[in-house]
Design a protein around this motif. Sequence first.
Motif, PDB file in Angstrom:
ATOM      1  N   GLY A   4       4.296   0.517  -0.628  1.00 47.75           N
ATOM      2  CA  GLY A   4       3.976  -0.929  -0.211  1.00 47.75           C
ATOM      3  C   GLY A   4       4.234  -2.242  -1.061  1.00 47.75           C
ATOM      4  O   GLY A   4       3.681  -3.070  -0.876  1.00 47.75           O
ATOM      5  N   LEU A   5       5.164  -1.413  -2.299  1.00 49.59           N
ATOM      6  CA  LEU A   5       5.428  -2.705  -3.045  1.00 49.59           C
ATOM      7  C   LEU A   5       6.772  -3.092  -2.714  1.00 49.59           C
ATOM      8  O   LEU A   5       7.909  -2.404  -2.742  1.00 49.59           O
ATOM      9  CB  LEU A   5       5.696  -2.074  -4.486  1.00 49.59           C
ATOM     10  N   HIS A  96       0.056   2.174  -2.426  1.00 54.36           N
ATOM     11  CA  HIS A  96      -0.612   3.414  -2.164  1.00 54.36           C
ATOM     12  C   HIS A  96       0.588   4.376  -1.304  1.00 54.36           C
ATOM     13  O   HIS A  96       1.580   3.721  -0.808  1.00 54.36           O
ATOM     14  CB  HIS A  96      -1.826   3.234  -1.231  1.00 54.36           C
ATOM     15  N   LEU A  97       0.303   5.516  -0.960  1.00 46.84           N
ATOM     16  CA  LEU A  97       1.352   6.338  -0.119  1.00 46.84           C
ATOM     17  C   LEU A  97       1.355   5.959   1.322  1.00 46.84           C
ATOM     18  O   LEU A  97       0.312   5.839   1.916  1.00 46.84           O
ATOM     19  CB  LEU A  97       0.995   7.910  -0.329  1.00 46.84           C
ATOM     20  N   MET A  98       2.545   5.365   1.913  1.00 49.36           N
ATOM     21  CA  MET A  98       2.777   5.170   3.382  1.00 49.36           C
ATOM     22  C   MET A  98       3.948   6.056   3.757  1.00 49.36           C
ATOM     23  O   MET A  98       4.752   6.492   2.935  1.00 49.36           O
ATOM     24  CB  MET A  98       3.104   3.585   3.109  1.00 49.36           C
ATOM     25  N   GLN A  99       3.848   6.237   4.904  1.00 49.47           N
ATOM     26  CA  GLN A  99       4.878   6.881   5.760  1.00 49.47           C
ATOM     27  C   GLN A  99       5.889   5.849   6.142  1.00 49.47           C
ATOM     28  O   GLN A  99       7.029   6.315   6.565  1.00 49.47           O
ATOM     29  CB  GLN A  99       4.353   7.630   6.592  1.00 49.47           C
ATOM     30  N   GLY A 100       5.597   4.722   6.453  1.00 52.36           N
ATOM     31  CA  GLY A 100       6.513   3.843   7.240  1.00 52.36           C
ATOM     32  C   GLY A 100       6.307   4.139   8.767  1.00 52.36           C
ATOM     33  O   GLY A 100       7.299   3.675   9.496  1.00 52.36           O
ATOM     34  N   ALA A 139      -1.611  -1.021   4.953  1.00 46.75           N
ATOM     35  CA  ALA A 139      -0.255  -1.924   4.856  1.00 46.75           C
ATOM     36  C   ALA A 139      -0.063  -2.830   6.139  1.00 46.75           C
ATOM     37  O   ALA A 139      -0.346  -2.567   7.259  1.00 46.75           O
ATOM     38  CB  ALA A 139       0.743  -0.933   4.898  1.00 46.75           C
ATOM     39  N   VAL A 140       0.235  -4.108   5.609  1.00 48.80           N
ATOM     40  CA  VAL A 140       0.609  -5.318   6.622  1.00 48.80           C
ATOM     41  C   VAL A 140       1.860  -5.812   6.523  1.00 48.80           C
ATOM     42  O   VAL A 140       2.446  -6.131   5.352  1.00 48.80           O
ATOM     43  CB  VAL A 140      -0.375  -6.324   6.294  1.00 48.80           C
ATOM     44  N   ASN A 141       2.862  -5.364   7.544  1.00 45.24           N
ATOM     45  CA  ASN A 141       4.259  -5.800   7.375  1.00 45.24           C
ATOM     46  C   ASN A 141       4.800  -4.890   6.197  1.00 45.24           C
ATOM     47  O   ASN A 141       5.790  -5.468   5.649  1.00 45.24           O
ATOM     48  CB  ASN A 141       4.504  -7.276   7.440  1.00 45.24           C
TER      49      ASN A 141
END
Length: 222
Positions: A4-5, A96-100, A139-141
Amino acid sequence: MFTGLVECRGTVLRLERRGVDARMVLRSEKMFSDMSLGESVAVDGACLTVVSFEGPVFCVDVSAETLSKTTLGSKNSGAVVNLERALRLGDRLGGHLMQGHVDAVGTLTQKRIEGRSWRFAFTVPEELSPFIVAKGSIAVNGVSLTVNGCTPGRFDVNVIPHTAEITTLGMLSPGDPVNIETDIIAKYVHNMLQAWNAAPTDASRARPTGVDADFLKRHGFL
């Protein structure tokens, strides 16, 4: 996986419809010198696969599922999007951990200055509410943010000047749709608790007394 960065912004050059699917052609603000075919890139938070590239221009395929669950299908030529390449082992995990894997499309309902930052409020489908908690991550966009407060179907966040400047968040106006991905850990905990509550309680098949390897296997976690 992603953090998310956002690494940089990109511009949609065109969206080519191919039946129920599409191919998106993008130009990145930043040259990815070691880009490779088949790698994953989050485009406004949606994990997509690179199918070709030349210099800062690359192409990704967008499935019918992704078109139906995200804002990508409405991106016209010239639209600006957030880009992040997949996390590598050993990278700093600053977000933070994101899957997309976008859960749903939300809507920006309010945007106001608060100190040097922006306070954004969003509405989301209420079925996402169990996964959104105050001081949790969202997560936003494709941008990792901290939830300031939330009620069923609504949450708000602070966006600092740096984030507003280097991502597309600073360009948003009330009424704009956004891609929302809730916290993966919250999803797993919620799913595990649902399985626990659904366990039989009759004498012949007693409810498990603890979460162990056998419990996780029976409910699809291992």
